[in-house]
Enzyme design. Structure first.
Site, PDB file in Angstrom:
ATOM      1  N   ARG A   1       0.805  -1.225   0.000  1.00 61.11           N
ATOM      2  CA  ARG A   1       0.000   0.000   0.000  1.00 61.11           C
ATOM      3  C   ARG A   1       0.839   1.277   0.000  1.00 61.11           C
ATOM      4  O   ARG A   1       0.359   2.338  -0.411  1.00 61.11           O
ATOM      5  CB  ARG A   1      -0.961  -0.013   1.183  1.00 61.11           C
ATOM      6  CG  ARG A   1      -2.186  -0.866   0.958  1.00 61.11           C
ATOM      7  CD  ARG A   1      -3.216  -0.201   0.069  1.00 61.11           C
ATOM      8  NE  ARG A   1      -3.969   0.805   0.828  1.00 61.11           N
ATOM      9  CZ  ARG A   1      -3.796   2.106   0.741  1.00 61.11           C
ATOM     10  NH1 ARG A   1      -2.912   2.596  -0.073  1.00 61.11           N
ATOM     11  NH2 ARG A   1      -4.517   2.924   1.463  1.00 61.11           N
TER      12      ARG A   1
ATOM     13  N   TYR B   1     -24.399   2.883   1.425  1.00 57.18           N
ATOM     14  CA  TYR B   1     -23.272   3.711   0.955  1.00 57.18           C
ATOM     15  C   TYR B   1     -23.712   4.645  -0.171  1.00 57.18           C
ATOM     16  O   TYR B   1     -23.333   5.812  -0.214  1.00 57.18           O
ATOM     17  CB  TYR B   1     -22.114   2.832   0.478  1.00 57.18           C
ATOM     18  CG  TYR B   1     -21.296   2.274   1.618  1.00 57.18           C
ATOM     19  CD1 TYR B   1     -20.360   3.078   2.287  1.00 57.18           C
ATOM     20  CD2 TYR B   1     -21.457   0.972   2.049  1.00 57.18           C
ATOM     21  CE1 TYR B   1     -19.608   2.579   3.345  1.00 57.18           C
ATOM     22  CE2 TYR B   1     -20.709   0.457   3.107  1.00 57.18           C
ATOM     23  CZ  TYR B   1     -19.791   1.275   3.753  1.00 57.18           C
ATOM     24  OH  TYR B   1     -19.053   0.787   4.801  1.00 57.18           O
TER      25      TYR B   1
HETATM   26  O1  CP3 Z   1     -11.361  -9.813   3.974  1.00 53.68           O
HETATM   27  C1  CP3 Z   1     -10.430  -9.622   3.183  1.00 53.68           C
HETATM   28  O2  CP3 Z   1      -9.229  -9.756   3.492  1.00 53.68           O
HETATM   29  C2  CP3 Z   1     -10.747  -9.304   1.728  1.00 53.68           C
HETATM   30  C3  CP3 Z   1     -10.813  -7.962   1.383  1.00 53.68           C
HETATM   31  C4  CP3 Z   1     -11.950  -7.037   1.760  1.00 53.68           C
HETATM   32  C5  CP3 Z   1     -11.756  -5.626   1.800  1.00 53.68           C
HETATM   33  N1  CP3 Z   1     -12.976  -5.043   1.955  1.00 53.68           N
HETATM   34  C6  CP3 Z   1     -10.468  -4.979   1.649  1.00 53.68           C
HETATM   35  C7  CP3 Z   1     -10.329  -3.625   2.184  1.00 53.68           C
HETATM   36  C8  CP3 Z   1     -13.303  -7.273   1.989  1.00 53.68           C
HETATM   37  C9  CP3 Z   1     -14.034  -8.586   2.118  1.00 53.68           C
HETATM   38  C10 CP3 Z   1     -13.936  -5.991   2.094  1.00 53.68           C
HETATM   39  C11 CP3 Z   1     -15.383  -5.806   2.244  1.00 53.68           C
HETATM   40  C12 CP3 Z   1     -15.881  -4.497   2.662  1.00 53.68           C
HETATM   41  N2  CP3 Z   1     -15.514  -3.259   2.191  1.00 53.68           N
HETATM   42  C13 CP3 Z   1     -16.925  -4.303   3.568  1.00 53.68           C
HETATM   43  C14 CP3 Z   1     -17.673  -5.409   4.243  1.00 53.68           C
HETATM   44  C15 CP3 Z   1     -16.894  -5.951   5.367  1.00 53.68           C
HETATM   45  C16 CP3 Z   1     -16.959  -5.105   6.581  1.00 53.68           C
HETATM   46  O3  CP3 Z   1     -15.882  -4.684   7.027  1.00 53.68           O
HETATM   47  O4  CP3 Z   1     -18.059  -4.907   7.090  1.00 53.68           O
HETATM   48  C17 CP3 Z   1     -17.167  -2.916   3.688  1.00 53.68           C
HETATM   49  C18 CP3 Z   1     -18.195  -2.255   4.588  1.00 53.68           C
HETATM   50  C19 CP3 Z   1     -16.280  -2.262   2.807  1.00 53.68           C
HETATM   51  C20 CP3 Z   1     -16.182  -0.820   2.527  1.00 53.68           C
HETATM   52  C21 CP3 Z   1     -14.892  -0.318   2.969  1.00 53.68           C
HETATM   53  N3  CP3 Z   1     -13.711  -0.594   2.303  1.00 53.68           N
HETATM   54  C22 CP3 Z   1     -14.587   0.430   4.131  1.00 53.68           C
HETATM   55  C23 CP3 Z   1     -15.599   0.954   5.116  1.00 53.68           C
HETATM   56  C24 CP3 Z   1     -13.183   0.594   4.160  1.00 53.68           C
HETATM   57  C25 CP3 Z   1     -12.370   1.241   5.232  1.00 53.68           C
HETATM   58  C26 CP3 Z   1     -11.876   2.570   4.837  1.00 53.68           C
HETATM   59  C27 CP3 Z   1     -10.709   2.957   5.706  1.00 53.68           C
HETATM   60  O5  CP3 Z   1     -10.273   4.108   5.591  1.00 53.68           O
HETATM   61  O6  CP3 Z   1     -10.219   2.123   6.483  1.00 53.68           O
HETATM   62  C28 CP3 Z   1     -12.671  -0.059   3.015  1.00 53.68           C
HETATM   63  C29 CP3 Z   1     -11.257  -0.134   2.602  1.00 53.68           C
HETATM   64  C30 CP3 Z   1     -10.651  -1.473   2.617  1.00 53.68           C
HETATM   65  N4  CP3 Z   1     -11.206  -2.580   2.067  1.00 53.68           N
HETATM   66  C31 CP3 Z   1      -9.378  -1.794   3.133  1.00 53.68           C
HETATM   67  C32 CP3 Z   1      -9.159  -3.143   2.853  1.00 53.68           C
HETATM   68  C33 CP3 Z   1      -7.927  -3.939   3.141  1.00 53.68           C
HETATM   69  C34 CP3 Z   1      -8.416  -0.816   3.791  1.00 53.68           C
HETATM   70  C35 CP3 Z   1      -7.824   0.008   2.709  1.00 53.68           C
HETATM   71  C36 CP3 Z   1      -6.422   0.433   2.989  1.00 53.68           C
HETATM   72  O7  CP3 Z   1      -5.503  -0.320   2.644  1.00 53.68           O
HETATM   73  O8  CP3 Z   1      -6.246   1.533   3.522  1.00 53.68           O
END
Ligand code: CP3
Length: 351
Positions: A46, A159
């Site tokens: 990242r 969302y």
């Molecule tokens: O589980 C896994 O390892 C697979 C990858 C995965 C991600 N997102 C990677 C991710 C999965 C299954 C998701 C699903 C997801 N994304 C959900 C449902 C699961 C849950 O947590 O309830 C939701 C609500 C999202 C939407 C989303 N994406 C949010 C709210 C965020 C956080 C934003 C933040 O600033 O932290 C993300 C980003 C995200 N998705 C990250 C990852 C690894 C973090 C991004 C980063 O690297 O900064």
């Protein structure tokens, strides 16, 4: 090995056996967000690549997917992707803002906004996810099943309507209560996309799929029944029957029976309810997944062991439990503790 032999080998892994409520040699474990910021190797990727850029790069997504399995020794992989990507295909202007999480620049706020949403061809507009699934399947060990996933209609609608994350879901619920026809249109539109996207991931090589209804616990039972259940039921009934479906939500202690009714071979449970009473509500003709509080991983190893053991003891020795957290691994979690949890579940859950 022939592809038929690989398919058979995958079907006889503890993870696939547990999804189908068959006996297995040990309790399988994987962790939601197992590839994420708690992992130094992920942070390295990242440091050079934005999150959306990463999601659009199939080779890198496959690498991160496989990396989490290699490092943590979990029993299943989940494709590295995000539930919000289909909203990007809808032209809603998705962006991840550092510190603020996801932002939707063109939210849906009116009947006209719903009517304007384009029909999309998921195999084209989300082809990069399917490419990641194919690549990950090729690069994973042949005894590690791969999970595909999508958001559930309510969580995606939230969302789209809120324009990002939310605490009380006021805009979503107001829309639901006051624009009934447009709400149903939106939910129908989203469920078609979700079903297509999940079927495409199965076709591309996923052995199972998970539907994330992460925020549906904000609804009471009658709202769930009226505004959500029929849409989730339609979404799930459209999924190919050759891949088990995990139906997950949080804050759902009072919704578990209804989620079961909506469908899923496995119901995902969070930590706000004891696993034994969750399974009793869900019914023993379904498998369950969960349900350690992710914050327990900030405690010491003895406490982690005690809590893991407590969950394993609540299954009554029934087949059909996949160990997981009740929600995703938090970014600040000590890496060593995540590794320890997987080890201890394997040790304590061997039969
Ligand atoms: O589980 C896994 O390892 C697979 C990858 C995965 C991600 N997102 C990677 C991710 C999965 C299954 C998701 C699903 C997801 N994304 C959900 C449902 C699961 C849950 O947590 O309830 C939701 C609500 C999202 C939407 C989303 N994406 C949010 C709210 C965020 C956080 C934003 C933040 O600033 O932290 C993300 C980003 C995200 N998705 C990250 C990852 C690894 C973090 C991004 C980063 O690297 O900064």
């Amino acid at each position: 090995m022939t592809s038929q032999a690989i398919a058979e080998q995958l079907a006889s892994t503890p993870f696939m056996q547990a999804l189908r409520r068959q006996k297995s040699d040990y309790t399988p474990v994987w962790l939601m967000r197992q590839a994420g910021r708690f992992m130094p190797e992920y942070r390295q990727v990242r440091a050079k690549t934005g999150f959306l850029e990463l999601c659009h790069n199939p080779q890198l997504c496959a690498e991160v997917t496989v990396m989490a399995v290699d490092l943590l020794k979990v029993d299943a992989a989940i494709i590295f992707s995000d539930i919000l990507l289909p909203l990007q295909s809808l032209g809603c202007g998705l962006e991840f803002v550092k510190g603020d999480g996801p932002v939707i620049h063109n939210p849906v706020r009116s009947v006209a906004d719903v009517e304007k949403l384009p029909k999309i061809n998921c195999s084209e507009s989300l082809s990069y996810v399917l490419e990641a699934v194919k690549t990950a399947r090729r690069e994973l060990p042949e005894n590690i099943p791969l999970i595909g996933f999508a958001g559930a209609p309510f969580t995606l609608a939230s969302y789209l309507i809120e324009g990002g994350s939310s605490r009380n879901f006021e805009k979503t619920k107001r829309f639901m209560y006051t624009e009934r026809r447009a709400w149903d249109m939106l939910m129908q539109h989203l469920s078609q996309i979700i079903t297509d996207h999940l079927n495409n991931q199965i076709e591309a090589g996923a052995q199972a799929v998970q539907i994330f209804d992460s925020w549906v616990g904000s609804l009471g039972q009658s709202d769930y029944t009226e505004f959500v259940l029929p849409h989730v039921a339609r979404t799930i009934s459209g999924i190919r029957k050759d891949a088990p479906v995990i139906h997950f939500g949080t804050g759902t202690s009072s919704l578990l029976e209804l989620m079961r009714q909506a469908g899923g071979d496995v119901i995902g449970v969070d930590w706000r309810i004891e696993l034994a009473s969750a399974w009793q509500k869900i019914g023993y003709d379904r498998a369950v997944q969960g349900n350690l509080d992710p914050v327990v991983l900030f405690a010491d190893k003895n406490e982690i062991k005690r809590r893991a053991e407590n969950i394993l003891n609540q299954t009554g020795g029934r087949p059909g439990h996949v160990f997981n957290l009740g929600h995703g691994v938090l970014p600040e979690t000590p890496y060593e503790n995540v590794k320890y949890l997987v080890e201890i579940v394997h040790e304590l859950g061997s039969k």
